[in-house]
Design a protein around this motif. Structure first.
Motif, PDB file in Angstrom:
ATOM      1  N   UNK A  54       0.814  -1.204   0.000  1.00 31.66           N
ATOM      2  CA  UNK A  54       0.000   0.000   0.000  1.00 31.66           C
ATOM      3  C   UNK A  54       0.843   1.246   0.000  1.00 31.66           C
ATOM      4  N   UNK A  55       2.118   1.085   0.372  1.00 32.95           N
ATOM      5  CA  UNK A  55       3.055   2.191   0.244  1.00 32.95           C
ATOM      6  C   UNK A  55       3.341   2.983   1.494  1.00 32.95           C
ATOM      7  N   UNK A  70      11.742   2.946  -0.986  1.00 33.52           N
ATOM      8  CA  UNK A  70      10.761   2.753  -2.049  1.00 33.52           C
ATOM      9  C   UNK A  70      10.758   1.292  -2.459  1.00 33.52           C
ATOM     10  N   UNK A  71       9.756   0.924  -3.218  1.00 32.48           N
ATOM     11  CA  UNK A  71       9.586  -0.494  -3.547  1.00 32.48           C
ATOM     12  C   UNK A  71       9.047  -0.632  -4.958  1.00 32.48           C
ATOM     13  N   UNK A  72       9.589  -1.595  -5.688  1.00 32.52           N
ATOM     14  CA  UNK A  72       9.081  -1.969  -7.003  1.00 32.52           C
ATOM     15  C   UNK A  72       8.412  -3.329  -6.844  1.00 32.52           C
ATOM     16  N   UNK A  73       7.100  -3.336  -6.763  1.00 30.68           N
ATOM     17  CA  UNK A  73       6.378  -4.580  -6.494  1.00 30.68           C
ATOM     18  C   UNK A  73       6.548  -5.591  -7.629  1.00 30.68           C
ATOM     19  N   UNK A  74       6.641  -5.112  -8.844  1.00 29.54           N
ATOM     20  CA  UNK A  74       6.781  -6.022  -9.989  1.00 29.54           C
ATOM     21  C   UNK A  74       8.107  -6.779  -9.936  1.00 29.54           C
ATOM     22  N   UNK A  75       9.104  -6.162  -9.340  1.00 30.26           N
ATOM     23  CA  UNK A  75      10.435  -6.775  -9.261  1.00 30.26           C
ATOM     24  C   UNK A  75      10.737  -7.340  -7.876  1.00 30.26           C
ATOM     25  N   UNK A  76       9.785  -7.244  -6.958  1.00 31.00           N
ATOM     26  CA  UNK A  76      10.008  -7.689  -5.569  1.00 31.00           C
ATOM     27  C   UNK A  76      11.295  -7.084  -5.009  1.00 31.00           C
TER      28      UNK A  76
END
Length: 121
Positions: A54-55, A70-76
């Motif tokens: 959710x960020x 920060x987070x890149x969900x597509x790349x885990x």
């Protein structure tokens, strides 16, 4: 099996910047949160920053305004952008993630191997 692989540590002068990365791979159904701890020589491991699904983010008071998670969900993958570094930021930085490996499994904490950050002139 789940693996967390970190990169981006090193030596930097006071006032400089570094960006840490941590990629999770393996048998992953979902990731609830990812974050960073650090441990300086002779000190206990402390939470630096965390980002949840959710960020929403949370930071240690000592890094607020200087570090950004920060987070890149597509790349885990989770990142830690560290600016205005100080000698007291010197530590081994450990990535962690709260991961569910299947729909019905419990959430477990996994750790990276650690990466050294040294802030010195």
């Amino acid at each position: 099996q789940v693996q967390l692989v970190e990169s981006g540590g090193g030596l930097v002068q006071p006032g400089g910047s570094l960006r840490l990365s941590c990629a999770a791979s393996g048998s992953i159904f979902s990731i609830n949160a990812m974050g960073w701890y650090r441990q300086a020589p002779g000190k206990q491991r402390e939470l630096v920053a965390v980002i949840i699904t959710g960020g929403n983010t949370n930071y240690a008071d000592s890094v607020k305004g200087r570090f950004t998670i920060s987070r890149d969900n597509a790349k885990n993958t989770v990142y830690l952008q560290m600016n205005s570094l100080k000698p007291e930021d010197t530590a081994v930085y450990y990535c962690y993630a709260l991961i569910r490996t299947t729909l019905y499994s419990a959430v477990n904490r996994y750790w990276g191997q650690g990466t050294q950050v040294t802030v010195s002139s």
